[in-house]
Design a protein around this motif. Structure first.
Motif, PDB file in Angstrom:
ATOM      1  N   SER A 104      -5.117  -0.817  24.323  1.00  0.00           N
ATOM      2  CA  SER A 104      -5.951  -0.413  25.454  1.00  0.00           C
ATOM      3  C   SER A 104      -7.130   0.427  24.968  1.00  0.00           C
ATOM      4  O   SER A 104      -7.023   1.175  23.994  1.00  0.00           O
ATOM      5  CB  SER A 104      -5.124   0.403  26.452  1.00  0.00           C
ATOM      6  OG  SER A 104      -5.938   0.927  27.485  1.00  0.00           O
ATOM      7  N   ASN A 105      -8.247   0.298  25.676  1.00  0.00           N
ATOM      8  CA  ASN A 105      -9.392   1.188  25.449  1.00  0.00           C
ATOM      9  C   ASN A 105      -9.410   2.332  26.453  1.00  0.00           C
ATOM     10  O   ASN A 105     -10.320   3.162  26.432  1.00  0.00           O
ATOM     11  CB  ASN A 105     -10.704   0.401  25.549  1.00  0.00           C
ATOM     12  CG  ASN A 105     -11.071  -0.266  24.232  1.00  0.00           C
ATOM     13  OD1 ASN A 105     -10.717   0.225  23.157  1.00  0.00           O
ATOM     14  ND2 ASN A 105     -11.763  -1.392  24.302  1.00  0.00           N
ATOM     15  N   ASP A 106      -8.420   2.370  27.317  1.00  0.00           N
ATOM     16  CA  ASP A 106      -8.393   3.341  28.403  1.00  0.00           C
ATOM     17  C   ASP A 106      -7.240   4.315  28.214  1.00  0.00           C
ATOM     18  O   ASP A 106      -6.154   4.134  28.766  1.00  0.00           O
ATOM     19  CB  ASP A 106      -8.280   2.613  29.752  1.00  0.00           C
ATOM     20  CG  ASP A 106      -8.385   3.569  30.927  1.00  0.00           C
ATOM     21  OD1 ASP A 106      -8.896   4.692  30.743  1.00  0.00           O
ATOM     22  OD2 ASP A 106      -7.932   3.202  32.029  1.00  0.00           O
ATOM     23  N   THR A 116     -16.545   4.127  21.959  1.00  0.00           N
ATOM     24  CA  THR A 116     -16.629   3.048  20.981  1.00  0.00           C
ATOM     25  C   THR A 116     -18.079   2.598  20.871  1.00  0.00           C
ATOM     26  O   THR A 116     -18.807   2.518  21.871  1.00  0.00           O
ATOM     27  CB  THR A 116     -15.757   1.848  21.391  1.00  0.00           C
ATOM     28  OG1 THR A 116     -16.151   1.399  22.695  1.00  0.00           O
ATOM     29  CG2 THR A 116     -14.296   2.229  21.415  1.00  0.00           C
ATOM     30  N   ALA A 117     -18.492   2.316  19.658  1.00  0.00           N
ATOM     31  CA  ALA A 117     -19.857   1.831  19.443  1.00  0.00           C
ATOM     32  C   ALA A 117     -19.996   0.401  19.938  1.00  0.00           C
ATOM     33  O   ALA A 117     -19.012  -0.342  20.029  1.00  0.00           O
ATOM     34  CB  ALA A 117     -20.204   1.921  17.962  1.00  0.00           C
ATOM     35  N   TRP A 118     -21.219   0.018  20.262  1.00  0.00           N
ATOM     36  CA  TRP A 118     -21.528  -1.375  20.578  1.00  0.00           C
ATOM     37  C   TRP A 118     -23.001  -1.601  20.285  1.00  0.00           C
ATOM     38  O   TRP A 118     -23.792  -0.649  20.205  1.00  0.00           O
ATOM     39  CB  TRP A 118     -21.175  -1.727  22.016  1.00  0.00           C
ATOM     40  CG  TRP A 118     -21.834  -0.886  23.070  1.00  0.00           C
ATOM     41  CD1 TRP A 118     -21.484   0.361  23.452  1.00  0.00           C
ATOM     42  CD2 TRP A 118     -22.965  -1.267  23.886  1.00  0.00           C
ATOM     43  NE1 TRP A 118     -22.298   0.813  24.457  1.00  0.00           N
ATOM     44  CE2 TRP A 118     -23.218  -0.173  24.744  1.00  0.00           C
ATOM     45  CE3 TRP A 118     -23.748  -2.399  23.980  1.00  0.00           C
ATOM     46  CZ2 TRP A 118     -24.249  -0.189  25.683  1.00  0.00           C
ATOM     47  CZ3 TRP A 118     -24.773  -2.425  24.909  1.00  0.00           C
ATOM     48  CH2 TRP A 118     -25.020  -1.333  25.739  1.00  0.00           C
ATOM     49  N   ALA A 119     -23.372  -2.851  20.084  1.00  0.00           N
ATOM     50  CA  ALA A 119     -24.724  -3.157  19.608  1.00  0.00           C
ATOM     51  C   ALA A 119     -25.356  -4.291  20.403  1.00  0.00           C
ATOM     52  O   ALA A 119     -24.696  -5.271  20.757  1.00  0.00           O
ATOM     53  CB  ALA A 119     -24.696  -3.506  18.126  1.00  0.00           C
ATOM     54  N   ASP A 120     -26.646  -4.137  20.665  1.00  0.00           N
ATOM     55  CA  ASP A 120     -27.479  -5.231  21.160  1.00  0.00           C
ATOM     56  C   ASP A 120     -28.173  -5.846  19.951  1.00  0.00           C
ATOM     57  O   ASP A 120     -28.862  -5.134  19.205  1.00  0.00           O
ATOM     58  CB  ASP A 120     -28.535  -4.721  22.143  1.00  0.00           C
ATOM     59  CG  ASP A 120     -27.920  -4.246  23.454  1.00  0.00           C
ATOM     60  OD1 ASP A 120     -27.031  -4.948  23.967  1.00  0.00           O
ATOM     61  OD2 ASP A 120     -28.324  -3.174  23.943  1.00  0.00           O
ATOM     62  N   GLN A 256     -20.510  -7.498  14.858  1.00  0.00           N
ATOM     63  CA  GLN A 256     -19.778  -8.430  15.712  1.00  0.00           C
ATOM     64  C   GLN A 256     -18.364  -7.921  15.983  1.00  0.00           C
ATOM     65  O   GLN A 256     -17.848  -8.034  17.098  1.00  0.00           O
ATOM     66  CB  GLN A 256     -19.750  -9.815  15.067  1.00  0.00           C
ATOM     67  CG  GLN A 256     -21.113 -10.507  15.074  1.00  0.00           C
ATOM     68  CD  GLN A 256     -21.143 -11.781  14.264  1.00  0.00           C
ATOM     69  OE1 GLN A 256     -20.246 -12.043  13.452  1.00  0.00           O
ATOM     70  NE2 GLN A 256     -22.179 -12.581  14.455  1.00  0.00           N
ATOM     71  N   LYS A 257     -17.731  -7.329  14.967  1.00  0.00           N
ATOM     72  CA  LYS A 257     -16.403  -6.748  15.164  1.00  0.00           C
ATOM     73  C   LYS A 257     -16.486  -5.504  16.055  1.00  0.00           C
ATOM     74  O   LYS A 257     -15.620  -5.292  16.925  1.00  0.00           O
ATOM     75  CB  LYS A 257     -15.800  -6.380  13.807  1.00  0.00           C
ATOM     76  CG  LYS A 257     -14.403  -5.761  13.898  1.00  0.00           C
ATOM     77  CD  LYS A 257     -13.362  -6.749  14.396  1.00  0.00           C
ATOM     78  CE  LYS A 257     -11.955  -6.177  14.305  1.00  0.00           C
ATOM     79  NZ  LYS A 257     -10.921  -7.145  14.698  1.00  0.00           N
ATOM     80  N   VAL A 258     -17.521  -4.693  15.858  1.00  0.00           N
ATOM     81  CA  VAL A 258     -17.732  -3.517  16.697  1.00  0.00           C
ATOM     82  C   VAL A 258     -17.835  -3.929  18.163  1.00  0.00           C
ATOM     83  O   VAL A 258     -17.211  -3.324  19.048  1.00  0.00           O
ATOM     84  CB  VAL A 258     -19.005  -2.766  16.237  1.00  0.00           C
ATOM     85  CG1 VAL A 258     -19.479  -1.788  17.310  1.00  0.00           C
ATOM     86  CG2 VAL A 258     -18.738  -2.018  14.935  1.00  0.00           C
ATOM     87  N   ASN A 259     -18.599  -4.964  18.439  1.00  0.00           N
ATOM     88  CA  ASN A 259     -18.744  -5.433  19.820  1.00  0.00           C
ATOM     89  C   ASN A 259     -17.435  -5.989  20.363  1.00  0.00           C
ATOM     90  O   ASN A 259     -17.095  -5.791  21.538  1.00  0.00           O
ATOM     91  CB  ASN A 259     -19.839  -6.489  19.895  1.00  0.00           C
ATOM     92  CG  ASN A 259     -21.229  -5.883  19.862  1.00  0.00           C
ATOM     93  OD1 ASN A 259     -21.404  -4.681  20.043  1.00  0.00           O
ATOM     94  ND2 ASN A 259     -22.232  -6.709  19.624  1.00  0.00           N
ATOM     95  N   ALA A 260     -16.695  -6.693  19.509  1.00  0.00           N
ATOM     96  CA  ALA A 260     -15.411  -7.251  19.948  1.00  0.00           C
ATOM     97  C   ALA A 260     -14.440  -6.137  20.337  1.00  0.00           C
ATOM     98  O   ALA A 260     -13.736  -6.230  21.350  1.00  0.00           O
ATOM     99  CB  ALA A 260     -14.820  -8.122  18.848  1.00  0.00           C
ATOM    100  N   ARG A 264     -12.701  -5.462  23.892  1.00  0.00           N
ATOM    101  CA  ARG A 264     -11.243  -5.566  23.984  1.00  0.00           C
ATOM    102  C   ARG A 264     -10.594  -4.834  22.819  1.00  0.00           C
ATOM    103  O   ARG A 264     -10.928  -5.079  21.660  1.00  0.00           O
ATOM    104  CB  ARG A 264     -10.815  -7.036  23.980  1.00  0.00           C
ATOM    105  CG  ARG A 264      -9.322  -7.224  24.156  1.00  0.00           C
ATOM    106  CD  ARG A 264      -8.956  -8.681  24.306  1.00  0.00           C
ATOM    107  NE  ARG A 264      -7.514  -8.856  24.512  1.00  0.00           N
ATOM    108  CZ  ARG A 264      -6.928 -10.011  24.726  1.00  0.00           C
ATOM    109  NH1 ARG A 264      -7.653 -11.118  24.769  1.00  0.00           N
ATOM    110  NH2 ARG A 264      -5.615 -10.082  24.905  1.00  0.00           N
ATOM    111  N   ALA A 265      -9.667  -3.963  23.134  1.00  0.00           N
ATOM    112  CA  ALA A 265      -9.014  -3.155  22.107  1.00  0.00           C
ATOM    113  C   ALA A 265      -8.139  -4.014  21.202  1.00  0.00           C
ATOM    114  O   ALA A 265      -7.707  -5.113  21.570  1.00  0.00           O
ATOM    115  CB  ALA A 265      -8.170  -2.064  22.765  1.00  0.00           C
TER     116      ALA A 265
END
Length: 365
Positions: A104-106, A116-120, A256-260, A264-265
């Motif tokens: 879970s991410n929650d 958590t990081a994420w990228a455009d 790509q893994k960071v965004n995944a 979803r955890a």
């Protein structure tokens, strides 16, 4: 004719008795290995119940019930093959319960992994959200700062490897950091995402106790924390032999893994998905040549830098590994640089392999 058939159709016990001594030893050794494997599977299943049953009060009864059931099967079921099969069915039942457990991410996360990081990714331009850049006064006293930063992929010129030791020479934590033309670096640290009140346990890491997190951060956070503020940690810095092209591909694969993980955890696992095996997964995915063969030093990752050296993954500058590692130790330089805007340059200054990189003529400016 009937007498010949009678002589040929011997009792199985008599047949076993006529086995040669080497054959008997091989048979007994095989049986021993099978039962040892069953013992290990049973121990793993009991530990999975103990750590991963959600209700704490039910954990000990669940383990006792499982082990009691296995013991009863061994006593009541006739025949070695049937005993073995019955115990394997018991293990399979635990595994069937364990595999669907969802990460879970929650949760109530510790503040250093609260986001958590994420990228455009838009062509060459990458915008990374939730880049960690905390300002530390002590290891546990810091100013929380999450930033949004933009980078041009074509400006990546190389990738460096940090290795942190905190006690045992056999266990370490690797961090990859990507260098850009403008002198900036962005570091990736694969870690367990701990909840409030939770501490890391190597044993628990074999089960579904920790979510996986890719912390994307400034070196003045991820590296200075370890070299300057945590007690008893030694940090080493190596230049890898990755080309600019390979470093760019690796950077995108990481994102790509960071965004995944942001979407979803996933679970951390001390063997299959940890700080070292994930680096290998990424580097293998984008490798320009055949990856180095699997080696025990990837599990006892305190020797992973030596493994990388042996397989030509580190810039050597003609030095034997022991001397290269001695010169790679950066704690003193990190403390001297402290919060300087030039932290990344200062910890690299004068170290083997770190020279100004020339632009890659095969890439557009």
């Amino acid at each position: 004719m009937s007498e010949q058939l009678a002589r040929r159709s011997t009792n199985p016990r008599q047949a076993r008795g006529r086995r040669s001594a080497p054959a008997r030893l091989i048979f007994l050794a095989g049986c021993g290995l099978v039962w040892l494997a069953l013992l290990l599977l049973t121990a793993w299943a009991a530990a999975a119940l103990y750590f991963d049953v959600p209700l704490k009060a039910a954990r000990v009864p669940a383990v006792a019930t499982y082990l009691g059931g296995i013991a009863a099967l061994l006593v009541l079921v006739p025949g070695q093959i049937r005993k073995l099969s019955a115990c394997l069915v018991g293990f399979a039942a635990v595994l069937a319960w364990w595999l669907p457990i969802e990460p879970s991410n929650d949760r109530r996360w510790l503040s250093d992994v609260a986001r958590t990081a994420w990228a455009d990714i838009e062509g060459d331009l990458v915008t990374i959200h939730n880049v960690r850049n905390f300002s530390y006064r002590t290891e546990t006293d810091y100013t929380v700062r999450w930033e949004t930063r933009s980078y041009h992929i074509r400006q990546i010129r190389g990738v460096d490897l940090f290795v942190t030791f905190w006690g045992s020479p056999w266990i370490a934590h690797p961090i990859l950091s990507f260098q850009f033309d403008d002198g900036r670096y962005v570091a990736f640290s694969v870690e367990t995402r701990k909840e409030v009140g939770e501490v890391y346990s190597a044993l628990k890491g074999f089960f579904r106790q920790y979510e996986l997190v890719y912390v994307v951060g400034d070196e003045r956070d991820l590296i200075r924390l370890r070299a300057n503020y945590r007690k008893g940690e030694d940090v080493y810095l190596y230049r890898t032999t990755a080309t600019a092209r390979a470093a760019r591909r690796l950077f995108v694969d990481y994102l790509q893994k960071v965004n995944a993980l942001h979407r979803r955890a996933a679970f951390y696992n001390a063997v299959t998905s940890n700080c070292t095996t994930n680096i290998r997964i990424h580097t293998t995915a984008v490798a320009e040549a055949a990856p180095a063969p699997w080696n025990w030093r990837l599990l006892l990752n305190g020797k992973a830098d030596e493994f990388a050296y042996d397989h030509g993954r580190l810039v050597r500058d003609g030095l034997p590994f022991g001397e290269l590692k001695r010169l790679a130790h950066i704690d003193e330089a990190a403390r001297a640089a402290d919060n300087s805007p030039d932290f990344s340059r200062l910890i690299r200054e004068g170290r083997p392999g770190f020279v100004p990189l020339q632009a890659d003529p095969t890439q557009p400016p």
